[in-house]
Design an enzyme around this catalytic site. Structure first.
Site, PDB file in Angstrom:
ATOM      1  N   SER A 163       1.116  -7.767   1.753  1.00  0.00           N
ATOM      2  CA  SER A 163       0.155  -6.778   2.212  1.00  0.00           C
ATOM      3  C   SER A 163      -0.812  -6.413   1.088  1.00  0.00           C
ATOM      4  O   SER A 163      -1.487  -7.317   0.585  1.00  0.00           O
ATOM      5  CB  SER A 163       0.894  -5.565   2.770  1.00  0.00           C
ATOM      6  OG  SER A 163      -0.009  -4.731   3.480  1.00  0.00           O
ATOM      7  N   GLN A 164      -0.910  -5.146   0.645  1.00  0.00           N
ATOM      8  CA  GLN A 164      -1.751  -4.838  -0.500  1.00  0.00           C
ATOM      9  C   GLN A 164      -1.356  -5.728  -1.672  1.00  0.00           C
ATOM     10  O   GLN A 164      -2.203  -6.249  -2.396  1.00  0.00           O
ATOM     11  CB  GLN A 164      -1.613  -3.375  -0.900  1.00  0.00           C
ATOM     12  CG  GLN A 164      -2.327  -3.035  -2.205  1.00  0.00           C
ATOM     13  CD  GLN A 164      -2.052  -1.596  -2.668  1.00  0.00           C
ATOM     14  OE1 GLN A 164      -2.766  -0.682  -2.299  1.00  0.00           O
ATOM     15  NE2 GLN A 164      -1.013  -1.398  -3.453  1.00  0.00           N
ATOM     16  N   ASP A 209      -0.078  -9.182  13.913  1.00  0.00           N
ATOM     17  CA  ASP A 209      -0.304  -8.257  12.812  1.00  0.00           C
ATOM     18  C   ASP A 209      -1.661  -7.587  12.968  1.00  0.00           C
ATOM     19  O   ASP A 209      -2.700  -8.160  12.646  1.00  0.00           O
ATOM     20  CB  ASP A 209      -0.237  -9.034  11.498  1.00  0.00           C
ATOM     21  CG  ASP A 209      -0.371  -8.129  10.279  1.00  0.00           C
ATOM     22  OD1 ASP A 209      -0.621  -6.922  10.428  1.00  0.00           O
ATOM     23  OD2 ASP A 209      -0.194  -8.640   9.160  1.00  0.00           O
ATOM     24  N   TYR A 265       0.813  -1.211   0.000  1.00  0.00           N
ATOM     25  CA  TYR A 265       0.000   0.000   0.000  1.00  0.00           C
ATOM     26  C   TYR A 265       0.850   1.267   0.000  1.00  0.00           C
ATOM     27  O   TYR A 265       1.658   1.473   0.889  1.00  0.00           O
ATOM     28  CB  TYR A 265      -0.873  -0.031   1.249  1.00  0.00           C
ATOM     29  CG  TYR A 265      -1.952   1.011   1.281  1.00  0.00           C
ATOM     30  CD1 TYR A 265      -3.120   0.836   0.566  1.00  0.00           C
ATOM     31  CD2 TYR A 265      -1.811   2.158   2.041  1.00  0.00           C
ATOM     32  CE1 TYR A 265      -4.138   1.789   0.617  1.00  0.00           C
ATOM     33  CE2 TYR A 265      -2.815   3.114   2.102  1.00  0.00           C
ATOM     34  CZ  TYR A 265      -3.969   2.927   1.381  1.00  0.00           C
ATOM     35  OH  TYR A 265      -4.956   3.872   1.426  1.00  0.00           O
ATOM     36  N   HIS A 319       3.041  -6.681  11.242  1.00  0.00           N
ATOM     37  CA  HIS A 319       2.735  -6.692   9.826  1.00  0.00           C
ATOM     38  C   HIS A 319       3.960  -6.960   8.944  1.00  0.00           C
ATOM     39  O   HIS A 319       3.813  -7.263   7.761  1.00  0.00           O
ATOM     40  CB  HIS A 319       2.060  -5.384   9.432  1.00  0.00           C
ATOM     41  CG  HIS A 319       1.469  -5.419   8.061  1.00  0.00           C
ATOM     42  ND1 HIS A 319       0.652  -6.433   7.626  1.00  0.00           N
ATOM     43  CD2 HIS A 319       1.598  -4.579   7.005  1.00  0.00           C
ATOM     44  CE1 HIS A 319       0.303  -6.207   6.368  1.00  0.00           C
ATOM     45  NE2 HIS A 319       0.858  -5.095   5.984  1.00  0.00           N
TER      46      HIS A 319
END
Lengths: 325, 325, 325, 325, 325, 325
Positions: free
Chosen positions: E187-188, E275, E92, E305
């Site tokens: 992640s993203q 996370d 992100y 995370h």
């Protein structure tokens, strides 16, 4: 949540299974034997800090590896006969501080030995004076993971041994009654207290307040706070299964719950329900596993890690009067 | 910036102009006369807290408005003759705490009176026991702006008066030498110390550490920290020119710099260069304006508001020995 | 957790046991009788703040102890006949502010009385103008523990009484229809609203939004946030069992749940599931114990303490139209 | 430091050099001509929100690119003749909100147009309803760097144009006196106000409070706070000299200081000395460069970015009465 | 709590019901058909960044709407034959960064395509170069709510399409074996990976690490952290039932759980128990619903995370070797 | 302030006086002679981490005290002849990490030696593998004050020696051209880089980025940030004049400014104007005192301690190509 751990009714019943290595007792009896083999006796040097009602000695005694460990010994100036003694251990990263910071127990008629913690003493307070001459492998900042790869190298193996040797030392000092010795401490000092209670014979009273160094596995699972968080920090870098297993193995030689199982002396605990640094369930895990009579525990429902703080003094005097006088 | 205020060389020269109302002396002589007119004498009740080397009395003395103010009086158990005395004032929002917290000065042979602060004592520590029976106008949370609309209503008018009356009280206690009295305090306690030094006659020593309550205008300009920030919070709500003028007027009767100008007793200050709570320039503003001989000031370059903390004890004993013994 | 309290299905069923003193009703009927015995009538002074469509009066009415309490009364400039009225109470530490901040209800045809909160009004917003002439014992900063040692001395005894007297006052104002009065407020204002709903007769509508001052024991257990945290702060200093018992006793006279049990008027609540300041379970505890018909409650699942904020206006107008028009 | 920017005496003299592109006027006259070429007229739909003293219209007018922009128009229900009007712009990331939030100016007899900000309205408050149908290159979160690579693509080119078109729109509404129009806004709204003041003819009063969007280069040098910090965030990623030059070039078409130079209408500014979001020197840079008479500026010494907040209302009414009535 | 979500044994069983619109497949087949209808082929430009062992191409390929999307293609300089390929998506607010940041997979013998994320690339790292030429309605800062009013307008509709088109593009590049393509991301990037795995045929391996964009409803309920928190921020402003329903409807077209149900290729997941950004239960929700064989999942108990971070490389090479070589 | 240190024009001129002990050179020549006297040669073990274009060796070489120090050596798989080499040092509390994290320089044709930092490697990243077998006196958490009482005991005496020995080691490796060696590092790595540049002969290029360990006295005066803050933390506990003098004395043997004075090789620095961890003036202090030609310095005006980050790679390749090829 403000009261984030179990409710008191559950805490009272909480007796978790703890990994304990088969050779735990052997490990520690060997460690202590080795330390005692270095011999040596406490050396006292009178410190004139301007008091007229109390005397202070700057004490050096042999700890782990025979290394010199510092302490303050404070005693009533106007008292007779062999005195009962209290050996106290310091919180994480503090040192023994300045001598005048610890006057209450001596003013109440006890010989009071305030042990310095090796290597620490520059984090807060008025400082320490005891080096830790042993290095370590890769570790996260702080002390929890110094020597984490092997229990023989771990920082707290040395510190707990220093604590046992402090009891040995105080018993060897002129004017102290070796049969009337108690141990006390808050936070890290409480953890050392429990360890010493499990490793020293003949103690008369044990006073751990909001003790640290108990039930590591639960601690890292339920709190982010340091210093338990140093373990998390280490494992968050050393992510392999081997590193994790090795870490837990090392800590299993240093867990307050295992020391508590071996402790026989009467004890008075305290814990605080909003204490995220040393969560109440980790404290109860040690208290509920106590080898001797189930210890009293004072619960502070609205406090964090400061716990009872100054309110402990009266409780301590009461308990000491009952068991040492 | 870590050392965010002026460098020491500038601090040494810093003697700002402070607004001082024309009737400052009248305001205070009237206030004290009024308080003393209530009469009354300190009452002592022996408190047995388990000490053998020191005695403790629970003291109640008449303060502002004749209101009962609490204090602990701690003295050596084994001392003779009228004792020199130290009256100490507490930091912001603490109370006199528990009696065993204050043993050092008594262990060194002084009568030590620890004054409670009215209305405070529930913010930190072990608590206080003195009500403040006077209400206030709109104020921001805390004590800085209680009664801010008029100096006659301000919280610190009452507290400074309590401080003067604490000196009166200790002088009236049997076994205390009224000619050998010192005042001491840290932070708010330091601010009260300076005020009392400007308002009481015949003090022998003044020991303000990292004092609060000095040079308000500069304080709110250079720091966001509380409790000076309470003034900012009040003015940030009460935005009119009238409210601002009224606020500064009220505080001009309560500024440590004005009290310092009137203080004659020997003084030992301390300040810390990273102290954002009581910035060093506000401390120097009081010290550099001292009415008597320019006071010594110990500077802690790497400390915040904790300042010298426990390191002050030895310095205090030294200074007290010189001036009270 | 973002939605940290119980899920809505549990909240709907949550009706906890609350300690209620046997003399609760006596305590309050005595308190109100005493206040009303001071007599007095609201005084109105027209305030020209430049509006052409609305009128504003600066109101002073007798509150607790007959003390003068300030309020703004805003009314439509172009309306006839006795108007229905809404009395509103302010959030914690705000004051009545400036008159032009509260125009919506008057623009909708209501007489709107915005009550100042004594002693407050310097924390945020545009300020207040009502002193609280009563002092207090040791307390943590803020208002929750002022007078905590005795319910008769507690700050909220005075404020709740002011609230009841505000209703009395608005009913006595020319042009207001005394039979059509509603009470409303957000946060602290919501807590006062509930208290007034339990203490005043004949109200037509009650509008508490994210109300504070309900179910104190649960609040301090599940949230760290202020102002409930002031209770925790007080107890974390005053650690004795006596202090704790005394604290809960005092608060038991001031709990919104007990007022709710006595309230009969139709009510519209709101709560927010991410509100850590006034947790939803404490709000439901009051709503689920309502003396009259079970109130509607609007739930904001993604909001914190701001709750519905401006979205409440339309809901309020709807509810007021139904019950006051 | 609490008051972290220049002292007021320096602020009064602060007239920095600002980079201004040679084709600044051409850029903007072209932009406006293009927008006006889309034509269109404001459409009003009466919104019944339950008010009896004021009327509300939901307005849609053509903005940049002819895109529909929303606004609330609030007017007195009981007023005659063409009304003077105030066009207001919203703060960063808010939207026009709900209609009843903006009643003061209408209650004082003005037609009040509250413009929505395209694409915003989901950050705080009660929301907005105007899309921004134009995309952008890589940008940091927020609006400051949307279209940063070219002034023609930048978000604020569209928003400033919307602002000018809002003035055009209000002048075209029946019952509004096109010769008596003022613009107002706080923070981002203040920045838009200044831009519109530099781009629209015939305004009668300009009311920028703690305005944003002025003197970008200084802002990013002296404050970390967002939204100026979005520029820093962008540049801290796009580290090349080309990216930096391009960024400053784009912003030079959007700087409040350049718009201020072109503004002729009487203006009343405000700024706050503790405002780290829109530092006072950036506000003075615009005010001191004003094209017309040097504007008054109200200074709030103890406030942050909230500035005068509700205290501005009375000042605005005063200034508007002087210039629009 | 440090490990704040479900324990691993519950996570393993967690298969929540997810709202899935009836026309989900139609929506996406239409979307992809539309994008592919724009045609176009990837364009490669050799980028000399000073490497001798690897080659880098600056790639531009047609994404959603035929918009040009940038990527880096890195390949071994000394390798033969059509290469297996890995398409990677960024986290992100990062961009594709600088070409030399992504050397590992190429050094291991793969063609590695690092896709830029449209509109992003100015939040952290070394930047991006792909505009998003599509505007949006009111949205909270960030990307989660751009176009939230309609799934056809939502930012991630475009991004997921770009991802599918990146796979199309890499298959069309000379020297890449179109039958041996994997997708990967953190992640993203992990969320895009799952979406592409559900939308592209014939993938050989899927590597989502700590994936974002799964099970939105649970995410906002259990975590405050951004970027899921952008949804909360939007809903906390847009409080109407309609806005909420519309929001969940839009997101139901974009939920990783729904894509996972359709994914058939072998997958290796990872998650971290601490996370709070992408809570483990949201990751397991996707993994436990996988259309093909239940994917392996590596669990990092002591990480937030960052998850496995660099420890993933060896695991990836292992998995890729098994499935692509 | 965002740009909190001196403006660039002042930085360019900043050449402060630094305390330098008379025996600085003797201290270091003795230290290095002692270390080299332990002899030993680097040992290489091929590590197969799955790369086909590069080779990796797990290196162990003798450092301070002859202690084994780990490193990764990465080289092009397809290159001929003795290679120029870059020795790199890691940032504070990281370790050498995993081998695949450092591929850029090898992919560009260099032999790249990534040295592990003794005792560190558990704070962030993927870990280290080098113990520090030497203990210390009381110290604050972290590494800055380990051995602070005597320069001979200080942690960085060992680390800087390791760095010099790493250069010795790489020169002894087959396939490396001993005449073409550069040193590089970021933050702590940059500080080690400067120290090695002052202590090793014949280096061809020096690449310190945002270097740490320079001009300690200024650093602690102007920044609170760690790790310089560890010195402050130590001194804030050890408040005596002796402790302070001893601390500065020890650090005077370890100051980057003194090493810089002795450095002759061409250097390329970088610094960031918002870097509070390693403030630009401390970086310039080293750069402006460079023994050889005044080094170039790249300034990042909008970055904090991340400085140029990935943007440095191209600059490094350029500089290395000029000086090593």
């Amino acid at each position: 949540m403000a009261q984030f751990d179990m409710p008191v009714t559950e805490l009272e019943q909480y007796t978790p299974e703890i990994d304990e290595p088969a050779d735990f007792d052997e490990f520690w009896s060997g460690t202590l034997a080795e330390a005692r083999a270095f011999g040596g006796a406490p050396e006292l040097e009178r410190a004139d800090i301007g008091l007229t009602q109390l005397t202070v000695d700057d004490v050096t005694f042999p700890g782990f590896g025979g290394h010199p460990v510092k302490a303050w010994l404070t005693r009533p100036a106007h008292a007779e006969g062999p005195l009962p003694a209290v050996v106290q251990f310091q919180g994480y990263n503090g040192g023994r501080g300045l001598a005048h910071e610890h006057l209450g127990l001596a003013a109440a008629g006890y010989a009071h030995l305030m042990m310095d913690t090796r290597g620490q003493g520059a984090g807060w307070g008025a400082g320490g004076a005891t080096p830790d001459p042993v290095g370590s492998g890769p570790s996260s900042p702080g002390y929890m993971t110094r020597g984490i790869e092997d229990p023989r190298d771990h920082f707290y193996r040395r510190v707990f041994t220093d604590g046992v040797r402090a009891v040995d030392a105080v018993r060897a000092i002129d004017g102290v009654d070796p049969d009337r010795v108690a141990v006390a401490g808050t936070s890290q000092g409480g953890g050392i207290t429990i360890a010493v209670a499990g490793l020293s014979d003949g103690l008369r009273a044990v006073l751990p307040d909001v003790p640290f160094l108990c039930h590591y596995r639960r601690a890292v699972r339920i709190t982010d706070a340091f210093p338990y968080g140093e373990i998390t920090q280490y494992l968050h870098v050393h992510r392999s299964a081997e590193a994790e297993a090795r870490t837990w193995r090392t800590l299993s030689y240093l867990d307050g719950v295992s020391f508590a199982r071996r402790a026989q002396a009467p004890a008075l605990f305290s814990t605080a329900l909003m204490d995220t640094v040393c969560p109440p369930s980790t404290v109860y895990a040690a208290r509920n596993n106590w080898g001797g009579a189930l210890p009293q525990i004072d619960v502070y429902p609205y406090n964090g890690h400061e716990g009872g703080a100054e309110y402990r003094f009266a409780r301590h005097l009461e308990f000491l009067a009952e068991h040492l006088m």
